[in-house]
Design a protein around this motif. Sequence first.
Motif, PDB file in Angstrom:
ATOM      1  N   GLN A 163      35.668  -7.556  32.206  1.00  8.44           N
ATOM      2  CA  GLN A 163      35.385  -6.138  31.675  1.00  8.44           C
ATOM      3  C   GLN A 163      34.356  -5.401  32.452  1.00  8.44           C
ATOM      4  N   SER A 164      33.188  -5.953  32.183  1.00 12.42           N
ATOM      5  CA  SER A 164      31.982  -5.117  32.675  1.00 12.42           C
ATOM      6  C   SER A 164      31.674  -5.372  34.076  1.00 12.42           C
ATOM      7  N   GLU A 165      31.687  -6.764  34.403  1.00 10.62           N
ATOM      8  CA  GLU A 165      31.062  -7.088  35.862  1.00 10.62           C
ATOM      9  C   GLU A 165      32.303  -7.223  37.128  1.00 10.62           C
ATOM     10  N   GLN A 166      33.461  -7.493  36.524  1.00 11.31           N
ATOM     11  CA  GLN A 166      34.616  -7.572  37.546  1.00 11.31           C
ATOM     12  C   GLN A 166      34.252  -8.824  38.131  1.00 11.31           C
ATOM     13  N   ILE A 167      33.570  -9.804  37.871  1.00 13.30           N
ATOM     14  CA  ILE A 167      33.230 -11.046  38.845  1.00 13.30           C
ATOM     15  C   ILE A 167      34.101 -12.106  38.275  1.00 13.30           C
ATOM     16  N   PRO A 168      34.894 -12.945  38.942  1.00 13.06           N
ATOM     17  CA  PRO A 168      35.650 -13.850  38.336  1.00 13.06           C
ATOM     18  C   PRO A 168      34.550 -15.171  37.969  1.00 13.06           C
ATOM     19  N   THR A 169      34.578 -15.607  36.562  1.00  7.98           N
ATOM     20  CA  THR A 169      33.482 -16.366  36.014  1.00  7.98           C
ATOM     21  C   THR A 169      34.114 -17.367  35.220  1.00  7.98           C
ATOM     22  N   ARG A 170      33.523 -18.521  35.232  1.00  6.42           N
ATOM     23  CA  ARG A 170      33.862 -19.587  34.356  1.00  6.42           C
ATOM     24  C   ARG A 170      32.544 -20.126  33.724  1.00  6.42           C
ATOM     25  N   VAL A 171      32.527 -20.210  32.197  1.00  8.24           N
ATOM     26  CA  VAL A 171      31.811 -20.643  31.469  1.00  8.24           C
ATOM     27  C   VAL A 171      31.800 -21.926  30.782  1.00  8.24           C
ATOM     28  N   ARG A 172      31.037 -22.971  30.685  1.00  5.85           N
ATOM     29  CA  ARG A 172      31.296 -24.091  29.741  1.00  5.85           C
ATOM     30  C   ARG A 172      29.937 -23.951  28.871  1.00  5.85           C
ATOM     31  N   LEU A 173      30.214 -24.228  27.844  1.00  3.66           N
ATOM     32  CA  LEU A 173      29.126 -24.519  26.697  1.00  3.66           C
ATOM     33  C   LEU A 173      29.120 -25.871  25.854  1.00  3.66           C
ATOM     34  N   ALA A 174      28.077 -26.446  25.540  1.00  2.00           N
ATOM     35  CA  ALA A 174      28.210 -27.575  24.525  1.00  2.00           C
ATOM     36  C   ALA A 174      26.798 -27.806  23.702  1.00  2.00           C
ATOM     37  N   VAL A 175      26.785 -28.301  22.371  1.00  2.00           N
ATOM     38  CA  VAL A 175      25.724 -28.552  21.895  1.00  2.00           C
ATOM     39  C   VAL A 175      26.200 -29.967  21.021  1.00  2.00           C
ATOM     40  N   GLN A 196      30.516 -18.704  39.468  1.00  2.00           N
ATOM     41  CA  GLN A 196      31.001 -17.311  39.666  1.00  2.00           C
ATOM     42  C   GLN A 196      31.581 -17.362  41.168  1.00  2.00           C
ATOM     43  N   PHE A 197      32.711 -16.574  41.330  1.00  2.00           N
ATOM     44  CA  PHE A 197      33.300 -16.395  42.516  1.00  2.00           C
ATOM     45  C   PHE A 197      32.830 -15.347  43.318  1.00  2.00           C
ATOM     46  N   LEU A 198      32.087 -15.492  44.605  1.00  2.00           N
ATOM     47  CA  LEU A 198      31.515 -14.392  45.122  1.00  2.00           C
ATOM     48  C   LEU A 198      31.550 -14.542  46.561  1.00  2.00           C
ATOM     49  N   PRO A 199      32.704 -14.208  47.130  1.00  4.12           N
ATOM     50  CA  PRO A 199      33.136 -14.499  48.625  1.00  4.12           C
ATOM     51  C   PRO A 199      32.638 -13.146  49.400  1.00  4.12           C
ATOM     52  N   ALA A 200      32.699 -13.478  50.610  1.00  7.62           N
ATOM     53  CA  ALA A 200      32.021 -12.109  51.530  1.00  7.62           C
ATOM     54  C   ALA A 200      33.090 -11.131  51.666  1.00  7.62           C
ATOM     55  N   GLU A 201      34.152 -11.529  51.526  1.00  7.58           N
ATOM     56  CA  GLU A 201      35.352 -10.410  51.504  1.00  7.58           C
ATOM     57  C   GLU A 201      35.669 -10.047  50.323  1.00  7.58           C
ATOM     58  N   ALA A 202      35.367  -9.057  49.822  1.00  5.21           N
ATOM     59  CA  ALA A 202      35.367  -8.777  48.254  1.00  5.21           C
ATOM     60  C   ALA A 202      36.754  -8.587  47.877  1.00  5.21           C
ATOM     61  N   GLY A 203      37.776  -8.406  48.628  1.00  9.58           N
ATOM     62  CA  GLY A 203      39.065  -8.265  48.172  1.00  9.58           C
ATOM     63  C   GLY A 203      39.819  -9.687  47.775  1.00  9.58           C
ATOM     64  N   ARG A 204      39.055 -10.865  47.906  1.00 12.22           N
ATOM     65  CA  ARG A 204      39.361 -12.106  47.649  1.00 12.22           C
ATOM     66  C   ARG A 204      39.158 -12.279  46.163  1.00 12.22           C
ATOM     67  N   ALA A 205      38.390 -11.638  45.557  1.00 12.17           N
ATOM     68  CA  ALA A 205      37.656 -11.781  44.166  1.00 12.17           C
ATOM     69  C   ALA A 205      38.377 -10.575  43.493  1.00 12.17           C
ATOM     70  N   ARG A 206      39.228  -9.983  43.636  1.00 10.41           N
ATOM     71  CA  ARG A 206      40.096  -9.142  42.805  1.00 10.41           C
ATOM     72  C   ARG A 206      40.370  -9.890  41.556  1.00 10.41           C
ATOM     73  N   GLU A 225      47.105 -12.120  43.260  1.00 10.28           N
ATOM     74  CA  GLU A 225      47.138 -13.561  43.426  1.00 10.28           C
ATOM     75  C   GLU A 225      45.937 -14.296  43.448  1.00 10.28           C
ATOM     76  N   GLU A 226      45.663 -15.339  42.760  1.00 14.22           N
ATOM     77  CA  GLU A 226      44.620 -16.088  42.588  1.00 14.22           C
ATOM     78  C   GLU A 226      44.153 -16.737  43.875  1.00 14.22           C
ATOM     79  N   ASP A 227      42.778 -16.685  44.319  1.00 14.22           N
ATOM     80  CA  ASP A 227      42.293 -17.204  45.736  1.00 14.22           C
ATOM     81  C   ASP A 227      42.278 -18.739  45.375  1.00 14.22           C
ATOM     82  N   ASP A 228      42.976 -19.447  46.422  1.00 11.30           N
ATOM     83  CA  ASP A 228      43.121 -20.842  46.357  1.00 11.30           C
ATOM     84  C   ASP A 228      41.438 -21.643  46.028  1.00 11.30           C
TER      85      ASP A 228
END
Length: 331
Positions: A163-175, A196-206, A225-228
């Motif tokens: 919503q805020s950053e528009q960066i494909p992100t995956r988080v894992r937490l454990a305690v 975080q998925f940060l490719p040089a070509e911004a369109g790949r991270a839509r 379509e999700e990038d491979d």
Amino acid sequence: MPTDTQPADRRLEGIDDAVLPFQVDALDIRGRTVRLGPALDAVLAHHDYPPAVKRVLGEAVALTVLLGTSLKFDGRFILQTQTDGPVDMVVVDFVSPDKVRAYARFDKAALAEGGVLLTPAALLGRGHLAMTIDQGLSVHRYQGVVALEGEGLEAAAHQYFRQSEQIPTRVRLAVGEEMRPGGGPSSWRAGGLLAQFLPAEAGRARTPDLPPGDAPGGHEALAPEEDDAWAEAQSLVGTLEDVELIDRELSSERLLYRLFHERGVRVFDAKPVVAHCTCSRERVAGVLASFEAEERREMVQEDGRIGVTCEFCGRTYGFAAEEIVEAPPEA
């Protein structure tokens, strides 16, 4: 530029209370892992929290450290929840580059009613999660707010980045609670990973667009379509088990090597994390001086003093009434 580009399998020393940045060029991902041991114990020691609350607060501290250590300036990163669950408020305050403090507010009766079956997500319940970046008095605060919908902090973090950053992100937490041999006092550990998925070509991270409010009934928005590469990265992160994130015998370097060695993961210098409360007598006096004189007079106790206890560390500061009541309000 990285200060250390050795493969992760060459750096096998385990470090607690540290964040380890990493990069996988072949998958265009960057991220960080965090391992917390003594620092988490120090944060939890200030209050007599039940084990269930310690788990919730441990997750929040791990997430805050993962996000706060990304700041490139001196400032604060503050995570706060307000919800309808047994743990109705959590506040974690990270001061760059390395200081963290935290506290939680909870309902003892609701906690007892739920028993041991309550997960951290159920303990939080529904409400909202606010993440605030504060660079000081000269710069406006930035705050992002997302809903907590009974799915916990991991899901809320994913929603925040969509919503805020528009960066494909995956988080894992454990305690986890670690019992000591011979029946000694237990200790607590927390771990986390952010990728975080940060490719040089911004369109790949839509990322998928927000649902159109004026779309005809039955209309489904087309998701990109999700990038491979990102699909592979998410699949690998999804194999992480909680025990791997908190196992003191498995260093962050080994963990990253297990996940990404086929793709050539690199690590950077680890960043330390310490439990540290920023409260002081001077700071508390400044806060009291900001109240109107009548409000200050109402704070005076029967013994003629004003007492203030820090929510984070439990330290109490006492002031003679004349020190505070007659002090001019701060501008």
